[in-house]
Design a protein around this motif. Structure first.
Motif, PDB file in Angstrom:
ATOM      1  N   VAL A 217       0.752  -1.242   0.127  1.00  0.00           N
ATOM      2  CA  VAL A 217      -0.008  -0.104   0.053  1.00  0.00           C
ATOM      3  C   VAL A 217       1.071   1.391   0.090  1.00  0.00           C
ATOM      4  N   THR A 218       0.743   2.268  -0.843  1.00  0.00           N
ATOM      5  CA  THR A 218       1.375   3.562  -0.903  1.00  0.00           C
ATOM      6  C   THR A 218       0.695   4.241   0.048  1.00  0.00           C
ATOM      7  N   VAL A 219       1.696   4.745   1.134  1.00  0.00           N
ATOM      8  CA  VAL A 219       1.536   5.587   2.287  1.00  0.00           C
ATOM      9  C   VAL A 219       2.020   6.850   2.377  1.00  0.00           C
ATOM     10  N   GLY A 220       2.881   7.164   1.118  1.00  0.00           N
ATOM     11  CA  GLY A 220       3.408   8.400   1.017  1.00  0.00           C
ATOM     12  C   GLY A 220       4.222   8.618  -0.460  1.00  0.00           C
ATOM     13  N   GLU A 221       4.862   9.852  -0.493  1.00  0.00           N
ATOM     14  CA  GLU A 221       5.492   9.897  -1.748  1.00  0.00           C
ATOM     15  C   GLU A 221       6.796   8.875  -1.590  1.00  0.00           C
ATOM     16  N   ASN A 222       6.841   8.101  -2.415  1.00  0.00           N
ATOM     17  CA  ASN A 222       7.884   6.965  -2.584  1.00  0.00           C
ATOM     18  C   ASN A 222       8.079   6.302  -1.372  1.00  0.00           C
ATOM     19  N   ALA A 223       6.811   5.813  -0.868  1.00  0.00           N
ATOM     20  CA  ALA A 223       6.992   5.137   0.441  1.00  0.00           C
ATOM     21  C   ALA A 223       6.030   4.132   0.309  1.00  0.00           C
ATOM     22  N   GLU A 224       6.148   2.964   0.871  1.00  0.00           N
ATOM     23  CA  GLU A 224       5.235   1.757   0.753  1.00  0.00           C
ATOM     24  C   GLU A 224       5.166   1.080   2.070  1.00  0.00           C
ATOM     25  N   TYR A 225       4.096   0.714   2.580  1.00  0.00           N
ATOM     26  CA  TYR A 225       3.727  -0.309   3.454  1.00  0.00           C
ATOM     27  C   TYR A 225       3.561  -1.715   2.941  1.00  0.00           C
ATOM     28  N   VAL A 226       4.543  -2.684   3.465  1.00  0.00           N
ATOM     29  CA  VAL A 226       4.499  -3.995   2.970  1.00  0.00           C
ATOM     30  C   VAL A 226       3.930  -5.096   4.012  1.00  0.00           C
ATOM     31  N   ASN A 227       3.088  -5.743   3.739  1.00  0.00           N
ATOM     32  CA  ASN A 227       2.656  -6.836   4.753  1.00  0.00           C
ATOM     33  C   ASN A 227       3.060  -8.333   3.998  1.00  0.00           C
ATOM     34  N   LEU A 228       3.852  -9.193   4.676  1.00  0.00           N
ATOM     35  CA  LEU A 228       4.281 -10.266   3.980  1.00  0.00           C
ATOM     36  C   LEU A 228       3.472 -11.349   3.710  1.00  0.00           C
ATOM     37  N   GLY A 229       2.251 -11.315   4.500  1.00  0.00           N
ATOM     38  CA  GLY A 229       1.461 -12.382   4.256  1.00  0.00           C
ATOM     39  C   GLY A 229       1.803 -13.707   5.444  1.00  0.00           C
ATOM     40  N   ASP A 230       1.531 -14.702   5.111  1.00  0.00           N
ATOM     41  CA  ASP A 230       1.975 -15.704   6.056  1.00  0.00           C
ATOM     42  C   ASP A 230       2.411 -17.305   5.309  1.00  0.00           C
ATOM     43  N   TRP A 231       2.845 -18.252   6.018  1.00  0.00           N
ATOM     44  CA  TRP A 231       2.945 -19.584   5.413  1.00  0.00           C
ATOM     45  C   TRP A 231       2.002 -20.549   6.123  1.00  0.00           C
ATOM     46  N   ILE A 232       0.723 -20.211   6.175  1.00  0.00           N
ATOM     47  CA  ILE A 232      -0.497 -20.985   6.322  1.00  0.00           C
ATOM     48  C   ILE A 232      -1.465 -20.997   5.169  1.00  0.00           C
ATOM     49  N   THR A 233      -1.792 -19.839   4.781  1.00  0.00           N
ATOM     50  CA  THR A 233      -2.657 -19.745   3.704  1.00  0.00           C
ATOM     51  C   THR A 233      -2.035 -19.489   2.546  1.00  0.00           C
ATOM     52  N   TYR A 234      -1.026 -18.375   2.349  1.00  0.00           N
ATOM     53  CA  TYR A 234      -0.826 -17.740   1.276  1.00  0.00           C
ATOM     54  C   TYR A 234       0.812 -18.302   0.625  1.00  0.00           C
ATOM     55  N   PHE A 235       1.580 -18.748   1.737  1.00  0.00           N
ATOM     56  CA  PHE A 235       3.132 -19.018   1.536  1.00  0.00           C
ATOM     57  C   PHE A 235       3.603 -17.895   0.523  1.00  0.00           C
ATOM     58  N   THR A 236       3.620 -16.642   1.097  1.00  0.00           N
ATOM     59  CA  THR A 236       4.151 -15.452   0.486  1.00  0.00           C
ATOM     60  C   THR A 236       5.375 -15.011   0.891  1.00  0.00           C
ATOM     61  N   TYR A 237       6.166 -14.577   0.276  1.00  0.00           N
ATOM     62  CA  TYR A 237       7.405 -13.476   0.822  1.00  0.00           C
ATOM     63  C   TYR A 237       7.813 -12.542   0.059  1.00  0.00           C
ATOM     64  N   GLY A 238       8.669 -11.773   0.630  1.00  0.00           N
ATOM     65  CA  GLY A 238       9.100 -10.426   0.120  1.00  0.00           C
ATOM     66  C   GLY A 238      10.724 -10.705  -0.438  1.00  0.00           C
ATOM     67  N   VAL A 239      10.906 -10.011  -1.702  1.00  0.00           N
ATOM     68  CA  VAL A 239      12.176  -9.993  -2.231  1.00  0.00           C
ATOM     69  C   VAL A 239      12.610  -8.558  -2.687  1.00  0.00           C
TER      70      VAL A 239
END
Length: 250
Positions: A217-239
């Protein structure tokens, strides 16, 4: 930290291994170990943002049984020279120095700031941040109080671990878990927290776990909030490749 060519920084959170039972958790553990084995090929660093275990408590001479494949893989990665950083979550907030001593992995109990190339990051698990969640914030003060930790340590591990595992699953006030639905930008506490932090200092990325819901989610100029999810339902990660941050699914 400067990223060499073709190197990346990886982020993962909220595996909750051991839940709902060790047997049902085991396939997820195998999948996470496979992911670690894959990303070590081009990882400059790996950040684990809490709740790796659904419960963790370090007695003076005892740690919870199990998770040997995960601990072994993390030891292998560290021994190869790749830095690993661990941020405690609300389910493993009683982690102390076991990871540091046995695996050479530093453990952080609050947010930390990093600069990768020309991008600034604020990184943490995310529990108890922002407005609201007052019941959990009060409970966390009790759980992290040295006196109450000392009292719990007097329970035999067979009793203490079983009790804590039961409460971790059954009591949402203790666990701090929230409903895994997007509440809107005006009601997501970590989005509000990120916007408030930008009032005093700029960050390009706010990287958190805890919500179990992958999002950017964009929270400001050139600034983003990132939530990584989980390894229960989504099995997501950040890179992060030095220029952009992506959420990917394994």
């Amino acid at each position: 930290m400067q990223l060499p060519n073709n190197k990346k920084i990886y982020f993962a959170s909220d595996q909750h291994f051991g839940a709902p039972t060790p047997e049902l958790s085991f396939p997820r553990e195998q999948k996470f170990v496979a992911w670690l084995d894959e990303v070590k090929g081009d990882a400059e660093a790996i950040f684990l943002l809490g709740d790796l275990f659904d419960f963790w408590f370090e007695y003076k001479t005892v740690v919870p049984k199990g998770f040997i494949r995960i601990l072994g893989k993390l030891a292998e990665i560290r021994d190869s020279g790749i830095p690993v950083y661990f941020f405690v979550g609300n389910h493993d907030l009683w982690m102390e120095d076991y990871f540091q001593k046995e695996l050479n992995i530093p453990v952080f109990h609050d947010n930390q700031e990093y600069t990768f190339g020309d991008k600034t990051f604020l990184i943490g698990h995310g529990d108890g941040k922002g407005p609201g969640d007052l019941g959990y914030k009060r409970m966390k003060k009790i759980f992290t109080n040295p006196f109450f930790k000392w009292l719990f340590r007097w329970l035999h591990p067979d009793i203490g671990v079983k009790l804590a595992q039961y409460l971790s699953v059954k009591n949402k006030l203790i666990s701090g878990d929230e409903d895994v639905t997007f509440l809107g930008e005006d009601n997501e506490w970590l989005i509000l927290y990120s916007k408030r932090k930008l009032e005093t200092k700029h960050y390009n990325y706010f990287i958190f776990g805890h919500r179990h819901l992958p999002m950017k989610v964009t929270v400001g100029e050139n600034a983003e909030y990132v939530n990584l999810g989980d390894w229960i339902t989504y099995f997501t990660y950040g890179v992060f490749d030095g220029e952009t941050f992506e959420i990917k699914k394994y």
